[in-house]
Write an enzyme that holds these catalytic residues in place. Structure first.
Site, PDB file in Angstrom:
ATOM      1  N   ASP A 106     -18.192   9.346  -0.393  1.00  0.00           N
ATOM      2  CA  ASP A 106     -19.594   9.506  -0.087  1.00  0.00           C
ATOM      3  C   ASP A 106     -20.609   8.473  -0.782  1.00  0.00           C
ATOM      4  O   ASP A 106     -20.022   7.957  -1.744  1.00  0.00           O
ATOM      5  CB  ASP A 106     -19.855  11.090  -0.591  1.00  0.00           C
ATOM      6  CG  ASP A 106     -20.054  11.057  -2.135  1.00  0.00           C
ATOM      7  OD1 ASP A 106     -18.856  10.906  -2.654  1.00  0.00           O
ATOM      8  OD2 ASP A 106     -21.177  11.941  -2.533  1.00  0.00           O
TER       9      ASP A 106
ATOM     10  N   GLU B 124     -19.431  13.270  -4.959  1.00  0.00           N
ATOM     11  CA  GLU B 124     -19.665  12.925  -6.042  1.00  0.00           C
ATOM     12  C   GLU B 124     -20.931  12.652  -6.370  1.00  0.00           C
ATOM     13  O   GLU B 124     -21.814  13.021  -7.521  1.00  0.00           O
ATOM     14  CB  GLU B 124     -18.882  11.664  -6.392  1.00  0.00           C
ATOM     15  CG  GLU B 124     -18.735  11.327  -8.021  1.00  0.00           C
ATOM     16  CD  GLU B 124     -19.984  10.373  -8.479  1.00  0.00           C
ATOM     17  OE1 GLU B 124     -20.191  10.412  -9.497  1.00  0.00           O
ATOM     18  OE2 GLU B 124     -20.726   9.948  -7.581  1.00  0.00           O
TER      19      GLU B 124
END
Length: 821
Positions: free
Chosen positions: A397, A466
């Site tokens: 991400d 994250e």
């Protein structure tokens, strides 16, 4: 004025040399010249003493001479700070201890004076019974400007002060030298020493020390650094390049009167004044040599891989793989519901599809499990089941791009554009963290293509949130990994994190070996609402504003602590930084034992560097605020979210207690009740019903607070993975620049830590050896920033290629390492 390189040590007998004076027949001959005193100094204790001092002086380049007039002081013979002074021990005088040193101080004060002269080290009550001033002036005449002893006789000390002979008391140094090199007789008594007792020295001990350091047995080689401003001495033995620091000894810092003694040496009071010997600082920040693959197969594979990296074909391939991943807008947002409940997660499926196409050999060789829909868990099973697997981690991400900033991007954020002119790859995720993910995958795809297979199992774990605390991705991956491999089942973990950069003229790599804790604390104020035309003295928003102001006016103290990563990093800077100031360097060294020096480091460095002070202390930032729904309605509630990054020697509870204590007095002044983390601090009973104005409540905002991470071992037993990583970093750095050699001295590896957290916070149970490091090059900054978490994120192609080289070296080295089990 920096006085450096007093290059010889004359170590006298601590037991016998107390009465320092000219031989009795000379005591009252006031007409003796300096040259005559020089010829008979210490004669009553050894006929050889004067000869030893003269021999030492002759071995020096332009030895210091005591000036007798102000004019002479201004022209006293000196050597430049970059000159070299070397002494050798006369074979006929086994009782003499000398040092070999070089006055290399490229960072020295440009106005410094470098002198070369013998130093005299003696025992306790030095000079007792020597009432005549010749006891001091004879030493000055013999070229000795400084005496170190356990203690001094009062009369001698006063004569020394009057005549400009510097006297330093350091009993711990004397005790160490005596216990280490003295000859012991039966019953523990000390011998009378060699010759007439000029020195107690066990020649066997001296010979062994020399043999260990590859030196001649003609004399023991000692280096002593005496920092008068900081009150610290450091003793080392051996050659400058390979010596070992044997002790740090402290003495009372000299006052202004003592600096005034140096006028004959042209020393000014405000200057940083020190006598510098080259101390081997590896004691404070030990280094390993570069680690290259050793087996014939791995060494050949590594060499071929390195050659491939240099080809235009591979560079084009590397750009293509990263650019393709950048073009997928795999954004994660705070407080997203689990996968399947929010369509924004679906971009992660696009990442999976892309990886399967871009890296087909991996997907036909590795096993793949998908955890919580989008977490990726790969395994390449090694041929030797007795070897612990290791984990390489990254995240899929990226931080969302603010639509309002699109027109400020040089190239569109999801273009993955490569600018051949600047050598930059552009787009969200290039720096954080898709270059790491692509680098790992491309390295392994290439190794598979070459027919290489591992002995040690390789595991990959790629989270998908994250950037929003990893609660759906890495958290579930961590549980799955522990179920498969067990607690402490992995040899080590490498995730995103530190890189390398230039600090004080030296390249330092700082793998993250710890992480701060984390807590988001909600501060909510409630009070009766109503129409804004009849307002109280303070609304909930007004109370909240005062609370925020109180918090910001009372930040957490920034206190550097021994044994923490920030302190260890500073020790490495002091040990290996070429351009660090002597004052800061010695304050850092002394801070290992002295609280005053520790506070001095805080003043000299930590408090002046905002990033470093944020790293050291617990931080607070009011990041979110809410209150009110209409302009003419008094708000019944208002709240703020305070983000804390918690000091590694603190805790979540301590942080909560600090906020509670800070707010409590303010709450009382406003007649507000206070409840903090479920406990009534100021209950409603504290006020009458008419006095109470409202209520404050403190709570954990999102219930994912985090304690500081356990520290990865970097020294002593259990630090083999750290040594392995350090050697790998050194090999990568040297190979990428064609530097050659195996010593690894062109880059220093230091324990490091970032101010934030990574997915590894969910992997603590898997291994003690977690390294947040992907070999990101921060050493050679350009005019364009890397744009992490903001506009114009980019990565230079060469930096990306070096990351790939790092992963290839790491994988091949890990396959040979035997010290992880």
């Amino acid at each position: 004025m920096l006085i450096s390189t007093l290059s010889s040590l004359f170590f006298s007998c601590p037991k016998l040399l107390r009465h320092l004076r000219l031989k009795g027949k000379y005591t009252y001959q006031d007409s003796m010249s300096r040259s005559q005193m020089c010829e008979v100094v210490l004669e009553n204790y050894s006929q050889n003493a004067s000869g030893v001092l003269q021999t030492l002086r002759r071995s020096l380049i332009e030895p210091w001479v005591h000036p007798t007039t102000a004019a002479e002081a201004l022209t006293t013979n000196t050597t430049s700070p970059s000159s070299t002074s070397t002494t050798s021990s006369p074979k006929s005088t086994p009782s003499t201890t000398t040092s070999t040193s070089s006055s290399t101080t490229s960072n020295a004060n440009p106005n410094s004076t470098t002198i070369s002269a013998p130093l005299l080290i003696s025992g306790f009550n030095f000079g007792t019974g020597s009432s005549r001033e010749q006891a001091a002036t004879s030493l000055l005449a013999a070229g000795v400007p400084l005496v170190v002893a356990g203690s001094f006789g009062d009369i001698f000390k006063r004569n020394a002060i009057n005549n400009g002979l510097i006297c330093l008391e350091c009993p711990s140094l004397v005790d160490y030298l005596t216990s280490t090199y003295s000859t012991q007789l039966e019953g523990g008594r000390r011998s009378a020493g060699a010759g007439n007792g000029v020195m107690i020295c066990d020649s066997a001990k001296a010979h062994n020390a020399n043999a260990d350091n590859n030196m001649s047995s003609s004399g023991l080689k000692l280096d002593l650094e005496v920092d008068m401003a900081e009150g610290v001495m450091m003793l080392s033995e051996g050659k400058k390049e390979t010596g070992v620091v044997f002790g740090i000894f402290f003495f009372l810092q000299l006052g202004r009167y003592a600096f005034d003694l140096g006028k004959n040496l042209d020393i000014t009071v405000d200057d940083v004044t020190s006598w510098t010997h080259n101390v081997n600082a590896a004691h404070f920040c030990p280094q390993v040599t570069a680690l290259y693959p050793q087996s014939s197969v791995n060494a050949e594979t590594w060499t071929e891989f390195g050659e491939l990296l240099e080809t235009e074909k591979f560079k084009t391939l590397a750009i293509e793989k990263l650019s393709g991943l950048i073009q997928i807008p795999s954004e994660s947002y705070d407080n997203m519901p689990p996968p399947g409940q929010d369509p924004r997660w679906e971009t992660m499926g696009q990442v999976h599809d892309y990886l399967a196409v871009a890296f087909p050999l991996i997907h036909s060789t590795f096993s793949l499990a998908k955890v919580n829909t989008y977490g990726l868990l790969y395994e390449w099973t090694g041929s030797d089941a007795s070897l612990k697997p290791y984990l390489l981690a990254a995240h899929q991400d990226v931080v969302p791009v603010n639509p309002d900033t699109l027109d400020t991007w040089i190239y569109p954020p999801y273009s993955g554009f490569y600018d051949a002119e600047t050598g930059l790859i552009w787009g969200r995720g290039t720096s954080d963290d898709k270059a790491s993910l692509t680098g790992i995958m491309l390295t392994l795809e290439t190794l598979i293509g070459k027919g290489w297979t591992p002995k040690r199992t390789v595991v990959l774990a790629f989270g998908f949130d994250e950037e929003s605390s990893g609660i759906h991705g890495a958290k579930t991956l961590g549980k799955a990994l522990e179920e498969i491999y067990g607690r402490d089942g992995l040899a080590f973990i490498v995730d995103e994190g530190g890189g390398f950069k230039d600090v004080y003229g030296t390249i330092f790599a700082t793998p993250g070996v710890a992480e701060k804790g984390h807590a988001d604390i909600k501060v909510e104020v409630t009070s009766p609402g109503g129409h804004s035309s009849i307002p109280p003295a303070h609304t909930t928003i007004g109370y909240l504003a005062s609370i925020i102001s109180e918090l910001e006016q009372n930040p957490f103290p920034v206190e550097l602590a021994r044994g923490t990563v920030p302190h260890d990093t500073l020790l490495c800077y002091a040990a290996h930084g070429h351009d660090i100031s002597p004052r800061l360097k010695h304050a850092i060294f002394k801070s290992t034992h002295c609280d005053a020096a520790l506070h001095r480091v805080e003043d000299l460095y930590v408090s002046k560097d905002h990033w470093y002070s944020s790293l050291v202390g617990t931080t607070q930032a009011v990041d979110m605020i809410y209150g009110g729904v209409k302009a003419n309605a008094l708000p019944e509630s208002a709240y703020a979210i305070v983000n804390h990054r918690i000091n590694t020697v603190s805790s979540v509870n301590e942080t909560a207690a600090h906020d509670t204590q800070t707010i409590a007095s303010l709450a009382r002044s406003f007649n507000l009740t206070l409840k903090a983390f479920g406990e009534d601090i100021i209950p409603a009973s504290a006020y009458s019903s008419s006095e109470s104005k409202g209520h404050i409540e403190l709570s954990q905002a999102f219930n994912h607070e985090l304690e500081p991470a356990p520290r990865t071992p970097t020294s002593g037993k259990g630090s083999e993975p750290w040594d392995f990583l350090s050697g790998t970093i050194k090999a990568t750095y040297a190979a990428h620049r064609n530097l050659g050699g195996v010593d690894g001295s062109n880059i220093i590896v230091s324990p490091g830590m970032s101010t934030g957290n990574t997915d590894t916070k969910y992997y603590w149970n898997l291994t003690r050896h977690i390294f947040r490091y992907n070999h990101k090059n921060g050493a050679y900054g350009g005019e364009i920033a890397t744009g992490v978490h903001t506009v114009n994120e980019n990565i230079p192609l060469d930096h990306y290629l070096e990351m790939i080289r790092f992963f290839s070296t790491l994988i091949l080295n890990a396959d040979e390492a035997k010290s992880f089990e």
